[in-house]
Design an enzyme around this catalytic site. Structure first.
Site, PDB file in Angstrom:
ATOM      1  N   GLY A  10      -2.697 -31.309 -10.165  1.00  0.00           N
ATOM      2  CA  GLY A  10      -4.300 -31.695 -10.210  1.00  0.00           C
ATOM      3  C   GLY A  10      -5.086 -30.623  -9.754  1.00  0.00           C
ATOM      4  O   GLY A  10      -5.667 -31.189  -8.922  1.00  0.00           O
ATOM      5  N   TYR A 155      -3.162 -48.271  -7.406  1.00  0.00           N
ATOM      6  CA  TYR A 155      -3.607 -46.916  -6.472  1.00  0.00           C
ATOM      7  C   TYR A 155      -2.271 -46.607  -5.356  1.00  0.00           C
ATOM      8  O   TYR A 155      -1.980 -46.262  -4.300  1.00  0.00           O
ATOM      9  CB  TYR A 155      -4.719 -46.614  -6.217  1.00  0.00           C
ATOM     10  CG  TYR A 155      -4.824 -45.699  -6.054  1.00  0.00           C
ATOM     11  CD1 TYR A 155      -5.164 -43.731  -6.766  1.00  0.00           C
ATOM     12  CD2 TYR A 155      -5.569 -45.179  -4.673  1.00  0.00           C
ATOM     13  CE1 TYR A 155      -5.156 -42.405  -5.920  1.00  0.00           C
ATOM     14  CE2 TYR A 155      -5.882 -43.791  -3.902  1.00  0.00           C
ATOM     15  CZ  TYR A 155      -4.859 -42.645  -4.255  1.00  0.00           C
ATOM     16  OH  TYR A 155      -5.843 -41.863  -3.773  1.00  0.00           O
TER      17      TYR A 155
HETATM   18  N1  SER Z   1     -10.381 -41.624  -2.410  1.00  0.00           N
HETATM   19  C1  SER Z   1      -9.646 -42.699  -2.783  1.00  0.00           C
HETATM   20  C2  SER Z   1     -10.283 -43.842  -4.338  1.00  0.00           C
HETATM   21  O1  SER Z   1     -11.442 -44.291  -3.472  1.00  0.00           O
HETATM   22  C3  SER Z   1      -9.363 -43.228  -1.179  1.00  0.00           C
HETATM   23  O2  SER Z   1      -8.259 -42.647  -0.975  1.00  0.00           O
HETATM   24  O3  SER Z   1      -9.159 -44.004  -4.249  1.00  0.00           O
END
Ligand code: SER
Length: 342
Positions: A10, A155
């Protein structure tokens, strides 16, 4: 002899940008091999030994890397963020989980070859938390690493599971094999919302903070997708890089955990707006909450307790909220739009 390297996945993402520059600034740094699905930005190329355009799901690419190099440290940053992941959860699972398994396998294979654990730095997130409602969120305040681990996004589920996979590959990998495998030296930071003055995030749900700031700096209107009272913890990019590098260097025997919260400051969207307006008086920021994205941010804590990181590896952010804007974000952003970065 194979070249000893640091692998950054990444590499072209927000954290990768800052990390590569900081790693390369160290006088005795190891060569950096940068892996990303996109070509590395031109500005970063002088800092890396080799840039590979490729996918962490491509196991033959990873096997080739493993035979070509001695991988000393992996910074595994590649992931699809929370909003992107909700549009194609199964694809997010492949990239975020299978991609991490592939990297952990690479690291464990390398650890066997050199009979020394590869350091594996993993970027996790406040998305691993899932607070059931706003009352609980307000009452909980700063949550510890072990509370409220009921994520509501793909996620967040992916990140939480990968934290567990890190523990497995560090301590229990092939535990029934006759000769016990050398595990990886897994170290993980759970980041709050990150704000960079240079790059823009893509596909996150904490993105309203950087988006309002970057829009104001460019004189563009911005409709914030969460309510004014929405509060989560944040950190500026230099502190995120500091956290990764400090944890990477900490003596293993000082670490009492594999996963550490880190944070700098918690602010509401309204408070962020005030600071942005103070710096850019013509900023046109309105609030148009989106129910779906609001629910995600509402499930994240108002703050996290990072006392374990402070105690074990001396974590302390360089930027509180005031310094973050005054000394880093505003000057960097003004410069950024004066001379656009390639
Ligand atoms: N910044 C990330 C997101 O909004 C959260 O870790 O997916």
């Amino acid at each position: 002899m194979r070249k000893k390297i640091i692998l950054v996945t990444g590499a072209n993402g927000e954290v990768g940008h800052g990390l590569i520059q900081q790693l390369a600034a160290r006088p005795d740094h190891m060569p950096i091999v940068a892996l990303d699905v996109k070509k590395l930005d031109r500005a970063l190329r002088p800092y890396v030994w080799r840039m590979i355009v490729g996918d962490i799901l491509d196991t033959s690419l990873l096997e080739t890397l493993s035979t070509e190099y001695e991988i000393d440290t992996v910074f595994h940053l590649a992931a699809l963020l929370s909003t992107s992941s909700e549009f194609n959860p199964e694809n997010a699972h492949r990239v975020n989980v299978q991609g991490t398994v592939n990297l952990l396998k690479l690291a464990v294979d390398q650890s066997q070859m050199r009979v020394k654990p590869v350091k594996f730095l993993y970027a996790s997130s406040i998305a691993v938390y899932g607070l059931p409602d706003l009352q609980t969120k307000a009452a909980a305040g700063n949550v510890t690493e072990d509370q409220f681990l009921n994520p509501i996004t793909m996620y967040g589920c992916n990140k939480l599971y990968c934290e567990h996979l890190g523990r497995y590959y560090a301590r229990y990998y092939r535990q029934l094999a006759r000769a016990r495998a050398v595990g990886v030296d897994f170290r993980c930071v759970r980041f709050p919302g990150l704000i960079s003055g240079v790059t823009m995030p893509t596909g996150g749900t904490s993105d309203y903070a950087p988006e309002m700031l970057h829009a104001a700096a460019q004189g563009q209107p911005y409709a914030c997708f969460v309510r004014e009272d929405t509060t989560i913890p944040f950190m500026v990019m230099p502190d995120a890089i500091k956290a990764l590098l400090t944890l990477a260097q900490a003596p293993r025997e000082k670490l009492t955990r594999l996963v550490y919260n880190v944070t700098s400051f918690s602010r509401s969207a309204a408070e962020l707006t005030e600071v942005v307006r103070a710096a850019f008086p013509d900023a046109q920021i309105t609030f148009k909450p989106s129910d779906a994205r609001q629910a995600i941010v509402d499930s994240w804590p108002m703050g996290v307790d990072d006392s374990a990181a402070r105690q074990d590896w001396g974590w302390t952010p360089d930027y509180d909220a005031e310094r973050a804007f005054r000394d880093y974000l505003i000057p960097t952003i003004v410069q950024r739009y004066r001379e656009p970065v390639e």
